[in-house]
Scaffold this active site. Structure first.
Site, mmCIF file in Angstrom:
data_model
loop_
_atom_site.group_PDB
_atom_site.id
_atom_site.type_symbol
_atom_site.label_atom_id
_atom_site.label_comp_id
_atom_site.label_asym_id
_atom_site.label_seq_id
_atom_site.Cartn_x
_atom_site.Cartn_y
_atom_site.Cartn_z
ATOM 1 N N ASP A 29 0.870 -1.179 0.000
ATOM 2 C CA ASP A 29 0.000 0.000 0.000
ATOM 3 C C ASP A 29 0.914 1.238 0.000
ATOM 4 O O ASP A 29 1.719 1.419 0.928
ATOM 5 C CB ASP A 29 -0.889 -0.036 1.269
ATOM 6 C CG ASP A 29 -1.811 1.179 1.361
ATOM 7 O OD1 ASP A 29 -1.617 2.135 0.568
ATOM 8 O OD2 ASP A 29 -2.697 1.160 2.230
ATOM 9 N N GLU B 30 30.484 4.593 4.995
ATOM 10 C CA GLU B 30 30.347 3.173 5.302
ATOM 11 C C GLU B 30 30.135 2.401 3.999
ATOM 12 O O GLU B 30 29.654 1.281 3.999
ATOM 13 C CB GLU B 30 29.234 2.908 6.311
ATOM 14 C CG GLU B 30 27.886 3.449 5.946
ATOM 15 C CD GLU B 30 26.826 3.074 6.971
ATOM 16 O OE1 GLU B 30 26.670 1.881 7.259
ATOM 17 O OE2 GLU B 30 26.150 3.992 7.474
ATOM 18 N N CYS C 123 26.485 5.428 10.298
ATOM 19 C CA CYS C 123 26.072 6.789 9.925
ATOM 20 C C CYS C 123 26.631 7.862 10.846
ATOM 21 O O CYS C 123 26.428 9.052 10.610
ATOM 22 C CB CYS C 123 24.546 6.887 9.909
ATOM 23 S SG CYS C 123 23.815 5.747 8.761
ATOM 24 N N THR D 57 14.037 2.747 1.988
ATOM 25 C CA THR D 57 14.867 3.745 2.680
ATOM 26 C C THR D 57 16.244 3.912 2.033
ATOM 27 O O THR D 57 17.152 4.454 2.654
ATOM 28 C CB THR D 57 15.043 3.396 4.174
ATOM 29 O OG1 THR D 57 15.881 2.229 4.282
ATOM 30 C CG2 THR D 57 13.728 3.103 4.864
ATOM 31 N N SER E 168 16.318 -1.853 15.412
ATOM 32 C CA SER E 168 17.128 -0.661 15.120
ATOM 33 C C SER E 168 16.361 0.622 15.445
ATOM 34 O O SER E 168 16.944 1.562 16.001
ATOM 35 C CB SER E 168 17.613 -0.654 13.664
ATOM 36 O OG SER E 168 16.565 -0.376 12.768
ATOM 37 N N HIS F 13 19.579 12.384 12.543
ATOM 38 C CA HIS F 13 19.976 11.468 11.477
ATOM 39 C C HIS F 13 18.668 10.844 10.985
ATOM 40 O O HIS F 13 17.906 10.292 11.779
ATOM 41 C CB HIS F 13 20.913 10.388 12.030
ATOM 42 C CG HIS F 13 20.968 9.180 11.148
ATOM 43 N ND1 HIS F 13 21.440 9.239 9.860
ATOM 44 C CD2 HIS F 13 20.565 7.892 11.337
ATOM 45 C CE1 HIS F 13 21.345 8.037 9.301
ATOM 46 N NE2 HIS F 13 20.815 7.202 10.179
ATOM 47 N N LYS G 271 9.644 9.890 15.726
ATOM 48 C CA LYS G 271 9.460 8.853 16.751
ATOM 49 C C LYS G 271 10.277 9.215 17.998
ATOM 50 O O LYS G 271 9.829 9.021 19.120
ATOM 51 C CB LYS G 271 9.939 7.485 16.239
ATOM 52 C CG LYS G 271 9.055 6.857 15.180
ATOM 53 C CD LYS G 271 9.778 5.619 14.629
ATOM 54 C CE LYS G 271 9.069 4.982 13.475
ATOM 55 N NZ LYS G 271 8.008 4.072 13.887
ATOM 56 N N ASN H 163 18.060 7.934 2.445
ATOM 57 C CA ASN H 163 19.096 7.874 3.484
ATOM 58 C C ASN H 163 20.466 8.133 2.864
ATOM 59 O O ASN H 163 20.881 7.426 1.952
ATOM 60 C CB ASN H 163 19.074 6.490 4.160
ATOM 61 C CG ASN H 163 19.917 6.451 5.432
ATOM 62 O OD1 ASN H 163 20.619 7.416 5.762
ATOM 63 N ND2 ASN H 163 19.849 5.343 6.151
ATOM 64 N N SER I 166 24.428 2.946 13.522
ATOM 65 C CA SER I 166 24.152 1.605 14.040
ATOM 66 C C SER I 166 25.412 0.937 14.552
ATOM 67 O O SER I 166 26.520 1.229 14.114
ATOM 68 C CB SER I 166 23.531 0.754 12.934
ATOM 69 O OG SER I 166 22.210 1.176 12.722
HETATM 70 P P1 HMG Z 1 8.421 -2.274 7.953
HETATM 71 O O1 HMG Z 1 8.641 -3.259 9.027
HETATM 72 O O2 HMG Z 1 8.083 -2.793 6.597
HETATM 73 O O3 HMG Z 1 7.348 -1.173 8.332
HETATM 74 O O4 HMG Z 1 9.735 -1.409 7.765
HETATM 75 P P2 HMG Z 1 6.357 -1.132 9.602
HETATM 76 O O5 HMG Z 1 5.474 -2.308 9.588
HETATM 77 O O6 HMG Z 1 7.167 -0.844 10.851
HETATM 78 O O7 HMG Z 1 5.510 0.155 9.191
HETATM 79 C C1 HMG Z 1 6.108 1.417 9.109
HETATM 80 C C2 HMG Z 1 5.072 2.467 9.490
HETATM 81 O O8 HMG Z 1 4.073 2.528 8.466
HETATM 82 C C3 HMG Z 1 4.318 2.164 10.782
HETATM 83 O O9 HMG Z 1 4.123 3.381 11.447
HETATM 84 C C4 HMG Z 1 2.970 1.633 10.289
HETATM 85 O O10 HMG Z 1 1.914 1.817 11.211
HETATM 86 C C5 HMG Z 1 2.765 2.480 9.066
HETATM 87 P P3 HMG Z 1 4.802 3.657 12.897
HETATM 88 O O11 HMG Z 1 4.235 2.652 13.818
HETATM 89 O O12 HMG Z 1 6.275 3.434 12.690
HETATM 90 O O13 HMG Z 1 4.462 5.069 13.199
HETATM 91 N N1 HMG Z 1 1.829 1.902 8.074
HETATM 92 C C6 HMG Z 1 0.994 2.664 7.328
HETATM 93 N N2 HMG Z 1 0.773 3.991 7.282
HETATM 94 C C7 HMG Z 1 -0.148 4.452 6.380
HETATM 95 N N3 HMG Z 1 -0.867 3.636 5.561
HETATM 96 C C8 HMG Z 1 -0.678 2.298 5.584
HETATM 97 C C9 HMG Z 1 0.291 1.761 6.504
HETATM 98 N N4 HMG Z 1 0.723 0.495 6.773
HETATM 99 C C10 HMG Z 1 1.667 0.614 7.740
HETATM 100 N N5 HMG Z 1 -1.379 1.517 4.769
HETATM 101 C C11 HMG Z 1 11.682 -0.453 8.848
HETATM 102 C C12 HMG Z 1 10.182 -0.355 8.596
HETATM 103 C C13 HMG Z 1 12.197 0.878 9.362
HETATM 104 C C14 HMG Z 1 11.934 -1.511 9.928
HETATM 105 C C15 HMG Z 1 12.389 -0.844 7.541
HETATM 106 O O14 HMG Z 1 12.191 0.134 6.548
HETATM 107 C C16 HMG Z 1 13.879 -1.065 7.728
HETATM 108 O O15 HMG Z 1 14.337 -2.126 8.112
HETATM 109 N N6 HMG Z 1 14.699 -0.016 7.409
HETATM 110 C C17 HMG Z 1 16.141 -0.052 7.522
HETATM 111 C C18 HMG Z 1 16.640 0.115 8.953
HETATM 112 C C19 HMG Z 1 16.402 1.507 9.509
HETATM 113 O O16 HMG Z 1 16.271 2.473 8.767
HETATM 114 N N7 HMG Z 1 16.387 1.642 10.845
HETATM 115 C C20 HMG Z 1 16.229 2.944 11.476
HETATM 116 C C21 HMG Z 1 17.047 3.125 12.739
HETATM 117 S S1 HMG Z 1 18.721 2.556 12.521
HETATM 118 C C22 HMG Z 1 19.550 3.871 11.726
HETATM 119 O O17 HMG Z 1 19.036 4.939 11.624
HETATM 120 C C23 HMG Z 1 20.907 3.584 11.179
HETATM 121 C C24 HMG Z 1 20.996 3.386 9.671
HETATM 122 O O18 HMG Z 1 20.929 4.632 9.009
HETATM 123 C C25 HMG Z 1 22.292 2.653 9.316
HETATM 124 C C26 HMG Z 1 23.619 3.218 9.816
HETATM 125 O O19 HMG Z 1 23.757 3.753 10.899
HETATM 126 O O20 HMG Z 1 24.582 2.980 9.087
HETATM 127 C C27 HMG Z 1 19.872 2.532 9.146
#
Ligand code: HMG
Length: 385
Positions: free
Chosen positions: A32, A82, A114, A155, A204, A236, A245, A277, A309
């Site tokens: 969606d 990285e 990051c 992302t 994460s 970040h 959040k 990102n 991370s």
């Molecule tokens: P996911 O598990 O597919 O998504 O991926 P979800 O199920 O958590 O849903 C995301 C949001 O969409 C939720 O809202 C849902 O409710 C909403 P929230 O509860 O978060 O407010 N949602 C909807 N909204 C509107 N209409 C709809 C609908 N359906 C659901 N129909 C995840 C999310 C971030 C886990 C994934 O994208 C991922 O793994 N990303 C990569 C890791 C990441 O970015 N982590 C962030 C913190 S770590 C970090 O920042 C370091 C990093 O940059 C690396 C580094 O340091 O090198 C990543």
């Protein structure tokens, strides 16, 4: 005598020429689209073509801000990434020829996910405090790729930010207030044998929030009654909803601050929504976004929450200087965004995950595909031209 007045003299951004539309990608993946555009908060994702790499992107960012005087006075070139392609030779070494930087400057690459660019900024500030006649050039350049059909795919992003730190800052004075925090965790990591990162996505995001809260509490303890002076908190942003959040998690303990920072939050996410990102550059993309689209005034104190991370974070502050916007090439950034070309999702699926960056050699990119500025022409025997 120590000079305590240091900070960002110049900053610039480079993003590749291509992007994928997130709504169209969601359709192809049977997701969606509102989950990705509203729930995650992304609209477009920057796509790096074969004729760019982390070095060419960083040179394209830095060329816009350096004059001959800067190049002569640079005492260190620090490359935060990285997405490194060589375990030995640092990406910073290439910049000396490309940008004609004085050869007596120190040069090295720095890594902590990051967080790397923030480590570089703090090293640079300390360096310039004791050597006020020198400057430090910081390059942060990354390619965020999670692989096709992964939860992280939405992302992804790519781009570079160049920052010049000096004792004559024109944009931001960086204060000595900072809290850094380390926890040995596996939330996102990329072992040397793997092209893509391993991610525990939900963990994460929770770890990021926990470490943000812990840093805010430590900041309050360490620097009594000064947290309230922070006008806006920048984050970040792996995706544009992430910092929100963090702010919502403060609602119970610090309701007034949480509200104040939330009211200015959206402006800091505008560039991230269009680009994705940038890994090391992401916090500084939020900074540019807030400066361009926000309404901050001279002398405003800004909080920066840097997160990498693994996991290391740092909360520090800076104070905006007089005429800060006139020292940023906003038109150039807007033009880069406007002039991008969209890549069709089927073309992206076909070509984007082709393994070229780690290969020993690849066929030289055709001249007609070359962009104005710096390009990667080819790789032979692991040597990049
Ligand atoms: P996911 O598990 O597919 O998504 O991926 P979800 O199920 O958590 O849903 C995301 C949001 O969409 C939720 O809202 C849902 O409710 C909403 P929230 O509860 O978060 O407010 N949602 C909807 N909204 C509107 N209409 C709809 C609908 N359906 C659901 N129909 C995840 C999310 C971030 C886990 C994934 O994208 C991922 O793994 N990303 C990569 C890791 C990441 O970015 N982590 C962030 C913190 S770590 C970090 O920042 C370091 C990093 O940059 C690396 C580094 O340091 O090198 C990543």
């Amino acid at each position: 005598m120590e000079n305590k007045y240091v900070g960002i003299e110049k900053i610039s951004l480079y993003i590749p020429k291509y992007y994928v539309d997130i709504e169209k990608l969601a359709k192809k993946r049977n997701v969606d689209s509102e989950k990705w555009t509203k729930g995650i908060g992304q609209e477009k994702m920057s796509i790096i073509p074969k004729n760019q790499d982390i070095v060419s992107m960083s040179a394209n960012a830095a060329i816009n801000i350096l004059n001959d005087e800067d190049k002569k006075n640079i005492g260190q070139v620090i490359f935060a990434t990285e997405s490194g392609f060589d375990y030995s030779k640092s990406a910073s070494t290439y910049l000396f020829d490309l940008l004609n930087i004085n050869r007596f400057a120190r040069s090295y690459e720095i890594k902590q996910a990051c967080y790397g660019a923030t480590a570089a900024i703090q090293i640079a500030c300390d360096y310039v405090r004791v050597r006020p006649n020198e400057k430090v050039l910081i390059l942060s350049s990354d390619i965020s790729k999670y692989g096709p059909k992964t939860r992280g795919e939405v992302t992804q992003g790519a781009g570079a930010i160049a920052i010049l730190i000096s004792s004559n800052p024109k944009i931001l004075k960086i204060t000595e207030k900072s809290v850094s925090l380390t926890r040995n965790e596996y939330d996102f990591w990329r072992p040397s044998y793997s092209e893509y990162p391993f991610v525990d996505g939900k963990f994460s995001t929770q770890l990021y929030i926990d470490m943000f809260k812990e840093s805010v509490n430590e900041f309050r303890n360490r620097y009594k009654n000064t947290l309230e002076n922070i006008e806006t908190m920048l984050f970040h942003l792996p995706f544009s909803k992430m910092g929100k959040k963090g702010l919502i998690s403060l609602e119970e303990d610090l309701p007034l601050l949480s509200q104040k920072w939330l009211s200015k939050y959206d402006q800091s996410t505008k560039l991230c929504r269009q680009i994705g990102n940038l890994y090391t550059g992401s916090l500084y993309l939020s900074f540019l976004s807030q400066l361009i689209y926000g309404n901050l005034k001279e002398n405003s104190e800004i909080g920066f929450f840097s997160y990498g991370s693994g996991a290391v974070c740092e909360l520090f502050t800076g104070i905006l200087l007089k005429d800060f916007t006139s020292n940023i090439d906003i038109k150039f950034i807007e033009k880069m965004l406007e002039n991008r070309d969209e890549i069709d999702v089927s073309e992206y699926d076909l070509n984007y995950f082709e393994k070229i960056y780690t290969e020993e050699s690849f066929i030289y990119v055709e001249e007609k595909l070359m962009e104005k500025g710096f390009n990667l022409k080819g790789i032979e025997n692991g040597k990049r031209e």
